[in-house]
Design a protein around this motif. Structure first.
Motif, PDB file in Angstrom:
ATOM      1  N   UNK A  31      -8.852  19.291  60.668  1.00 45.03           N
ATOM      2  CA  UNK A  31      -9.728  19.967  61.833  1.00 45.03           C
ATOM      3  C   UNK A  31      -9.350  19.623  63.205  1.00 45.03           C
ATOM      4  N   UNK A  32      -9.306  20.555  63.889  1.00 48.54           N
ATOM      5  CA  UNK A  32      -8.889  20.417  65.318  1.00 48.54           C
ATOM      6  C   UNK A  32      -9.894  20.910  66.262  1.00 48.54           C
ATOM      7  N   UNK A  33      -9.783  20.418  67.717  1.00 49.87           N
ATOM      8  CA  UNK A  33     -10.742  21.249  68.545  1.00 49.87           C
ATOM      9  C   UNK A  33      -9.867  22.583  68.963  1.00 49.87           C
ATOM     10  N   UNK A  69     -20.273  12.908  61.967  1.00 47.01           N
ATOM     11  CA  UNK A  69     -19.054  11.844  61.619  1.00 47.01           C
ATOM     12  C   UNK A  69     -18.021  12.420  60.656  1.00 47.01           C
ATOM     13  N   UNK A  70     -18.609  13.412  59.590  1.00 44.29           N
ATOM     14  CA  UNK A  70     -17.520  13.968  58.807  1.00 44.29           C
ATOM     15  C   UNK A  70     -16.808  14.832  59.374  1.00 44.29           C
ATOM     16  N   UNK A  71     -16.855  15.574  60.724  1.00 43.34           N
ATOM     17  CA  UNK A  71     -16.091  16.169  61.624  1.00 43.34           C
ATOM     18  C   UNK A  71     -15.014  15.399  61.992  1.00 43.34           C
ATOM     19  N   UNK A  72     -15.541  14.323  62.526  1.00 45.62           N
ATOM     20  CA  UNK A  72     -14.603  13.298  63.232  1.00 45.62           C
ATOM     21  C   UNK A  72     -13.459  12.679  61.998  1.00 45.62           C
ATOM     22  N   UNK A  73     -14.055  12.447  61.003  1.00 46.89           N
ATOM     23  CA  UNK A  73     -13.046  11.982  59.887  1.00 46.89           C
ATOM     24  C   UNK A  73     -11.960  13.121  59.403  1.00 46.89           C
ATOM     25  N   UNK A  74     -12.434  14.371  59.348  1.00 47.82           N
ATOM     26  CA  UNK A  74     -11.522  15.253  58.944  1.00 47.82           C
ATOM     27  C   UNK A  74     -10.490  15.568  60.131  1.00 47.82           C
ATOM     28  N   UNK A  75     -11.054  15.196  61.495  1.00 40.78           N
ATOM     29  CA  UNK A  75     -10.150  15.362  62.467  1.00 40.78           C
ATOM     30  C   UNK A  75      -8.997  14.106  62.556  1.00 40.78           C
TER      31      UNK A  75
END
Length: 93
Positions: A50-52, A39-45
């Motif tokens: 943050x990107x893939x 969830x945190x990674x999603x929010x940073x995206x």
């Protein structure tokens, strides 16, 4: 944009792990942090920090994450080489 970027401690920690170890799989971030961080990674995206950055060659081809230009701008960096050395971040013993 002129708006102050506000991140919770969990998001800052996750962002630091991604910045220093990129490209990195979510499972590796979770191993370093010791907690689930999808969830945190999603929010940073969503915030554009943050990107893939690709896909790992392991089973299932999990996504690899990296930071963005917006991350560099938000923290006043010209490039990843401007990140502080890890040793300088540790408290003196």
């Amino acid at each position: 944009t002129g708006h102050e970027l506000k991140l919770r401690p969990a998001a800052l920690e996750t962002l630091a792990v991604v910045a220093y170890k990129q490209p990195i799989m979510r499972a590796e971030v979770e191993k370093v942090r010791g907690v689930a961080c999808g969830e945190v990674v999603r929010q940073l995206m969503e915030k554009g920090l943050v990107r893939v950055a690709g896909r790992h060659d392991s089973l299932g081809r999990p996504q690899l994450y990296g930071t963005t230009k917006k991350f560099l701008q938000a923290f006043g960096l010209n490039g990843l080489q401007d990140l502080p050395e890890v040793e300088s971040l540790r408290p003196p013993t």
